[in-house]
Motif scaffolding. Sequence first.
Motif, PDB file in Angstrom:
ATOM      1  N   THR A  58      -1.767 -17.579   2.573  1.00  0.00           N
ATOM      2  CA  THR A  58      -1.003 -17.516   3.817  1.00  0.00           C
ATOM      3  C   THR A  58       0.114 -16.488   3.767  1.00  0.00           C
ATOM      4  O   THR A  58       0.736 -16.222   4.795  1.00  0.00           O
ATOM      5  N   ARG A  60       2.036 -13.018   3.879  1.00  0.00           N
ATOM      6  CA  ARG A  60       1.809 -11.756   4.580  1.00  0.00           C
ATOM      7  C   ARG A  60       2.284 -10.643   3.649  1.00  0.00           C
ATOM      8  O   ARG A  60       3.377 -10.118   3.792  1.00  0.00           O
ATOM      9  N   GLN A  62       1.131  -6.987   1.637  1.00  0.00           N
ATOM     10  CA  GLN A  62       0.158  -5.890   1.699  1.00  0.00           C
ATOM     11  C   GLN A  62      -0.692  -5.785   0.439  1.00  0.00           C
ATOM     12  O   GLN A  62      -1.737  -5.144   0.455  1.00  0.00           O
ATOM     13  N   LYS A  66      -7.728  -9.206   2.951  1.00  0.00           N
ATOM     14  CA  LYS A  66      -8.225 -10.283   3.820  1.00  0.00           C
ATOM     15  C   LYS A  66      -9.137 -11.232   3.056  1.00  0.00           C
ATOM     16  O   LYS A  66      -9.222 -12.414   3.374  1.00  0.00           O
TER      17      LYS A  66
END
Length: 137
Positions: A58, A60, A62, A66
């Motif tokens: 969860t 965020r 970089q 995905k």
Amino acid sequence: MLRISNNVELPDHEIEISQIRAQGAGGQNVNKVASAVHLRFDIPNSSLPPFYKERLLTLRDQRISKEGIVVIKAQSHRTLELNREDALQRLKALIQEAAKTRKARKPTKPTRSSQRKRVDRKTQKGQTKAMRGKVKI
């Protein structure tokens, strides 16, 4: 074994480390020595406890794709060993940061006196700006 906490350890076979050539300044040495490190760690297929996996997926960040693969590139040191250690420490820090539970924020209201002070400052600022206008003769 990479020790994350007292109860959590990552086996070496789950962390894939490959050496690459470093970028940037360094003269001819950069072109002939592969001293940078690419670290890849697959979160969903790892032996981490479910709590850690959920928190990491969860995030965020970089560095996390995905598909849930963490990719860390370490090239700040001149030797492969130091870069490898740096990448492992950064992975450990990422996992530990994701596991931290943050204190819930309690919504508060400003005090009546602070609201009054704010409005007074606004009116004072408005008066100061009004005095900057043209002088009527």
